[in-house]
Design a protein around this motif. Structure first.
Motif, PDB file in Angstrom:
ATOM      1  N   ASN A  32      40.724 -82.329 -69.611  1.00  0.00           N
ATOM      2  CA  ASN A  32      41.598 -82.065 -68.458  1.00  0.00           C
ATOM      3  C   ASN A  32      40.985 -81.050 -67.492  1.00  0.00           C
ATOM      4  OD1 ASN A  32      43.501 -83.779 -69.518  1.00  0.00           O
ATOM      5  ND2 ASN A  32      44.849 -82.192 -70.311  1.00  0.00           N
ATOM      6  N   SER A  66      45.660 -76.056 -70.343  1.00  0.00           N
ATOM      7  CA  SER A  66      44.907 -75.996 -69.074  1.00  0.00           C
ATOM      8  C   SER A  66      45.465 -74.906 -68.186  1.00  0.00           C
ATOM      9  CB  SER A  66      44.895 -77.309 -68.294  1.00  0.00           C
ATOM     10  OG  SER A  66      45.653 -78.305 -68.830  1.00  0.00           O
ATOM     11  N   ARG A  82      41.483 -82.901 -75.655  1.00  0.00           N
ATOM     12  CA  ARG A  82      41.928 -83.479 -74.383  1.00  0.00           C
ATOM     13  C   ARG A  82      42.145 -82.407 -73.318  1.00  0.00           C
ATOM     14  NH1 ARG A  82      46.966 -84.822 -77.392  1.00  0.00           N
ATOM     15  NH2 ARG A  82      48.634 -83.525 -76.564  1.00  0.00           N
ATOM     16  N   THR A  83      42.480 -81.187 -73.752  1.00  0.00           N
ATOM     17  CA  THR A  83      42.618 -80.109 -72.763  1.00  0.00           C
ATOM     18  C   THR A  83      41.256 -79.783 -72.143  1.00  0.00           C
ATOM     19  OG1 THR A  83      44.419 -79.248 -74.104  1.00  0.00           O
ATOM     20  CG2 THR A  83      43.569 -77.798 -72.403  1.00  0.00           C
ATOM     21  N   SER A 141      44.104 -74.826 -75.993  1.00  0.00           N
ATOM     22  CA  SER A 141      44.886 -76.066 -75.822  1.00  0.00           C
ATOM     23  C   SER A 141      45.816 -75.970 -74.627  1.00  0.00           C
ATOM     24  CB  SER A 141      45.750 -76.351 -77.050  1.00  0.00           C
ATOM     25  OG  SER A 141      44.995 -76.968 -78.003  1.00  0.00           O
ATOM     26  N   GLY A 151      50.716 -77.893 -68.453  1.00  0.00           N
ATOM     27  CA  GLY A 151      49.438 -77.564 -69.082  1.00  0.00           C
ATOM     28  C   GLY A 151      49.556 -76.601 -70.231  1.00  0.00           C
ATOM     29  N   VAL A 202      52.513 -80.797 -74.934  1.00  0.00           N
ATOM     30  CA  VAL A 202      53.505 -81.426 -74.047  1.00  0.00           C
ATOM     31  C   VAL A 202      53.166 -82.892 -73.762  1.00  0.00           C
ATOM     32  CG1 VAL A 202      54.666 -81.257 -71.813  1.00  0.00           C
ATOM     33  CG2 VAL A 202      54.041 -79.215 -73.030  1.00  0.00           C
ATOM     34  N   GLY A 203      51.863 -83.212 -73.789  1.00  0.00           N
ATOM     35  CA  GLY A 203      51.449 -84.592 -73.546  1.00  0.00           C
ATOM     36  C   GLY A 203      52.128 -85.560 -74.502  1.00  0.00           C
ATOM     37  N   THR A 227      45.004 -86.199 -71.330  1.00  0.00           N
ATOM     38  CA  THR A 227      46.360 -86.500 -71.785  1.00  0.00           C
ATOM     39  C   THR A 227      46.683 -87.977 -71.558  1.00  0.00           C
ATOM     40  OG1 THR A 227      46.977 -84.251 -71.214  1.00  0.00           O
ATOM     41  CG2 THR A 227      48.782 -85.822 -71.482  1.00  0.00           C
ATOM     42  N   ASP A 234      44.708 -82.352 -79.141  1.00  0.00           N
ATOM     43  CA  ASP A 234      45.147 -81.625 -77.951  1.00  0.00           C
ATOM     44  C   ASP A 234      44.024 -80.702 -77.452  1.00  0.00           C
ATOM     45  OD1 ASP A 234      46.725 -80.650 -75.981  1.00  0.00           O
ATOM     46  OD2 ASP A 234      48.146 -79.583 -77.250  1.00  0.00           O
TER      47      ASP A 234
END
Ligand code: ASP
Length: 420
Positions: free
Chosen positions: A393, A275, A389-390, A273, A352, A356-357, A312, A386
């Motif tokens: 990303n 990047s 989405r990572t 999770s 990343g 945090v998003g 994100t 997460d």
């Protein structure tokens, strides 16, 4: 077994065992002693320690890796005007793909209406973080002290310093040649370190997923199923369709090969999770498997891991619509345009690392006048999202690297089409 297969096996085992431990723990099936052993000593103890050490080791190589590989990359670039071109192309493509991502997210969310009918009880507290002003953000990119930037792991400042240093090293000519060679040697050593860490990935991935699924089951999806699966759908669509189209139509490369070579990187991102923790792996894959020369990849990948977060942005788009519907607050058309703008900025500002998003979502909500407390509504399912989405990303970073590399003739098709 190939590395990807080993990572997949480790993931499946980690998820399965973690879920079993959760069931045993939740229902106290095997008595307190065994529960203590499985949940406290293994899941929350031993495997948590191994997982955290694995992430720490990945993060450990980031600063030296970015500094050394970027300096080597800049030195190998023909002219400073090419550096300027690469920068402009990379930034434009990162912004463009993020804007596409968020537009896609808004269209789907408006169509599917995931928040309509959600029984909205106002959650008690959620402390939003103060968003820094744009002026400060721009000034803050330029380091005053490179050692401090490295000590803090401030990626944008490190990138700027490395660019300057690389240009100067090249400009210093013959006299500085031994230093250039030293950087190349250092580069080799750090890349070897990355390879060693990647080999250990299955153990890290197993431990991380076991701990995650032992402490947080998939039962949390419950009422948020519509939001959860819609977001998953848009992430998958953007990851495969948008990136696939860019790779085939703009870079004129076979997207299937691209996705196949990105498999292990995506799995890495999914399990960590983060990047930023995945960055060493992304860099290696983009250069050694996709064939983007290091002059481009050593710039595009660290920059992307820091500012390019399409997944994100998608979450922020869907979440904004979801929260507006759950609170029955209408966002006008200009409100949606505002969401596109602020979510693009918020995703740039997202670090990343896990979660945090969601914190940066506060900035988007405030901008369009939605209650920031809405974040508490979706926080329960965010960890699982997460992960996905990572993965999106990091694939976005690799996709843009291919496009820039191809357009700058800094691309090796033989490596791309090879079997490695
Ligand atoms: N975990 C994401 C990443 O590292 C950031 C986020 O959306 O929270 O890319």
């Amino acid at each position: 077994m190939t590395l990807t297969t080993r990572i997949v096996v480790a993931m499946v085992l980690g998820i399965a065992l973690g879920s079993c431990i959760k069931i045993i723990h939740d229902q106290s099936i095997l008595g307190t002693a065994i529960d203590y052993f499985l949940f406290d000593l293994l899941a929350n103890g031993l495997f948590d320690i191994v997982g955290q050490i694995f992430i720490a080791s990945l993060r450990l190589v980031i600063v030296p890796l970015v500094f050394v590989s970027l300096v080597c990359g800049v030195v190998s670039i023909a002219t400073t005007s090419q550096i300027g071109r690469i920068t402009v192309k990379t930034l434009s493509l990162y912004l463009l793909t993020t804007a596409i991502a968020i537009t896609l997210a808004l269209c789907f969310a408006i169509l599917v209406q995931p928040g309509v009918g959600v029984d909205m009880a106002l959650p008690q507290t959620f402390e939003p973080r103060e968003a820094p002003g744009l002026k400060d953000v721009i000034i803050g990119i330029f380091p005053t002290n490179p050692i401090a930037a490295m000590a803090e792991g401030n990626m944008l400042q490190i990138i700027i310093f490395s660019l300057f240093f690389g240009v100067a090293l090249k400009g210093a000519g013959e006299f500085a040649m031994p230093l250039q060679q030293t950087f190349e040697r250092l580069n080799k050593v750090i890349l070897k370190l990355v390879t060693i860490l990647i080999e250990l990935a299955p153990y890290g991935v197993f431990s991380l997923l076991l701990t995650l699924f032992a402490t947080q089951g998939i039962g949390v999806i419950g009422d948020l199923a519509k939001y959860f699966f819609l977001l998953l759908l848009v992430l998958i669509l953007h990851g495969f369709l948008t990136y696939g189209l860019f790779i085939s139509l703009v870079a004129r490369l076979n997207p299937l090969i691209f996705f196949n070579k990105m498999k292990s990187v995506a799995l890495f991102a999914f399990s960590t999770s983060s990047s930023s923790a995945t960055m060493p792996v992304t860099l290696q894959a983009v250069r050694d498997k996709l064939g983007v020369n290091s002059s481009v990849s050593s710039f595009t990948v660290p920059l992307g891991a820091t500012i390019n977060m399409d997944g994100t942005a998608i979450m922020q788009g869907v979440a904004t619509v979801f929260i507006s519907q759950a609170f029955n607050i209408d966002i006008s058309f200009t409100g949606y345009l505002m969401v596109i703008l602020t979510a693009t900025l918020a995703s740039i500002g997202t670090a990343g690392v896990p979660g945090v998003g969601l914190i940066m979502l506060a900035m988007v909500l405030e901008q369009v006048g939605l209650p920031v407390e809405g974040i508490a509504l979706i926080i329960g399912v965010d960890r699982l999202l997460d992960m996905t989405r990572t993965a999106v990303n990091v694939c976005g970073d690799a996709m843009v690297s291919c496009l820039v590399g191809k357009s700058e003739n800094e691309f090796n098709s033989e490596i791309f089409y090879s079997k490695n």
